[in-house]
Design an enzyme around this catalytic site. Structure first.
Site, PDB file in Angstrom:
ATOM      1  N   ARG A  93      39.436 -35.722  90.755  1.00  0.00           N
ATOM      2  CA  ARG A  93      39.456 -35.037  89.474  1.00  0.00           C
ATOM      3  C   ARG A  93      40.824 -35.173  88.804  1.00  0.00           C
ATOM      4  NH1 ARG A  93      34.812 -32.020  89.041  1.00  0.00           N
ATOM      5  NH2 ARG A  93      33.749 -31.638  91.002  1.00  0.00           N
ATOM      6  N   ASP A 153      28.849 -24.156  90.705  1.00  0.00           N
ATOM      7  CA  ASP A 153      29.215 -24.117  92.123  1.00  0.00           C
ATOM      8  C   ASP A 153      28.422 -23.051  92.867  1.00  0.00           C
ATOM      9  OD1 ASP A 153      31.101 -26.150  91.759  1.00  0.00           O
ATOM     10  OD2 ASP A 153      32.682 -24.726  91.227  1.00  0.00           O
ATOM     11  N   ARG A 156      24.891 -24.291  93.460  1.00  0.00           N
ATOM     12  CA  ARG A 156      24.830 -25.179  94.630  1.00  0.00           C
ATOM     13  C   ARG A 156      24.877 -24.370  95.919  1.00  0.00           C
ATOM     14  NH1 ARG A 156      28.914 -29.546  91.798  1.00  0.00           N
ATOM     15  NH2 ARG A 156      27.265 -30.836  90.859  1.00  0.00           N
ATOM     16  N   HIS A 180      37.583 -25.702  90.313  1.00  0.00           N
ATOM     17  CA  HIS A 180      36.382 -26.523  90.499  1.00  0.00           C
ATOM     18  C   HIS A 180      36.779 -27.797  91.232  1.00  0.00           C
ATOM     19  CE1 HIS A 180      32.409 -28.030  89.837  1.00  0.00           C
ATOM     20  NE2 HIS A 180      32.791 -28.996  89.029  1.00  0.00           N
TER      21      HIS A 180
END
Length: 312
Positions: A93, A153, A156, A180
């Site tokens: 990221r 998140d 999930r 994240h």
């Protein structure tokens, strides 16, 4: 008297942006403006028209247009930002920061010009840093610039727990805090199945495996796709947040919020539980954390700050 229809602009007409636009229209939450760069204006218009032509079949009434002209987004109630370069397999990221922060600043200037009263929801990765970049560029109140990661998140996390227990996802509750990325903090202690603490239902080693899979959830999908990243669940998460705002639902959801002393941190955007309503973030909820949970959150904050160091 003419009743003003709600309006949501979605910036970025890729897989996530287009899916978000379609879900918003399907739920009749607002009229939708789908925006992309001038070079992609015709494909963007084509996607919008395709969605519109699905409305008689799906039975929804919402206007959808595609454009590259930000003037078409004027007076949006909510602006969702999904634009940016895509994450590729093996790409961290952090690698996305420099390019995407430049894109965010350009987009934000157009949003502020045409929709100065909008609430902005950011998805573009690395989302904690990108939300901070948008906040600084927009000059909006902190409650009107929000990042989306915690809903995704947590979704999930809930999915993996439901699979483990062979239960409905509807009966699973939980929270994921922090940035994240790989240092996110799924809070097992605040997670339940039908009101029953997970720690009484799932062995410790299995819970640890679920936590680790949650942390790697985005990367797992990137690896399986081979090109691009997840878009169905991110889009659904954006729609849940947008609905909470448009309907002033005052939902308790995990979102990326600007902290000014909450949890002991300041001058950064971080995933925390919030009350989300018509004004954006109505309140940040501070949970009591055990020492190991706070240490994990400290590590997550350090990761976010390291990414922020390369903001342009």
């Amino acid at each position: 008297m003419t009743i003003k229809r709600k309006k949501v602009s979605v910036i970025g007409a890729g897989f996530t942006g287009a899916t978000t636009a379609f879900l918003l229209a399907q739920k009749e939450l607002a009229d939708v403006v789908l925006v992309d760069i001038p070079q992609l204006e015709n494909p963007t218009k084509g996607k919008a028209l395709d969605m519109l032509e699905a409305s008689p079949v799906q039975g929804f009434d919402a206007n959808i247009i595609g454009t590259s002209d930000y003037a078409d987004t004027a007076d949006s109630d909510v602006v969702v930002i999904t634009a940016g370069i895509a994450r590729k397999p093996g790409m961290s990221r952090d690698d996305l920061v420099a390019t995407n922060s430049k894109i965010m600043k350009s987009i934000t200037r157009d949003i502020a010009k045409h929709s100065p009263n909008a609430i902005i929801v950011v998805l573009t990765n690395p989302v904690d840093a990108m939300t901070y970049s948008v906040f600084k560029e927009a000059g909006f109140p902190k409650e009107r610039v929000i990042g989306q990661s915690g809903v995704l998140d947590t979704a999930r996390f809930r999915t993996f727990i439901a699979q483990e227990l062979n239960l409905s996802v509807k009966d699973i509750t939980g929270f994921v805090l922090g940035g994240h990325g790989d240092d996110m903090v799924p809070l097992v202690r605040y997670s339940y199945a039908g009101g029953i603490p997970l720690e009484t239902l799932i062995p410790k080693e299995r819970l640890e495996a679920i936590v680790e899979r949650t942390r790697k959830g985005g990367g797992e999908i990137v690896g399986l796709l081979g090109n691009g990243s997840a878009y169905y669940a991110p889009a659904a998460s954006l729609v849940e947040m947008t609905e909470a705002i448009l309907k002033d639902q005052r939902r308790v959801l995990p979102a990326i919020a600007y902290l000014e002393g909450e949890y002991g941190y300041s001058d950064l955007y971080l995933g925390v539980p919030v009350i989300l309503g018509g004004n954006g973030i109505e309140k940040i909820i501070e949970l009591e954390l055990l020492a190991d949970e706070k240490e994990a959150l400290d590590r997550s904050v350090e990761s976010v700050r390291n990414v922020m160091k390369v903001l342009v």
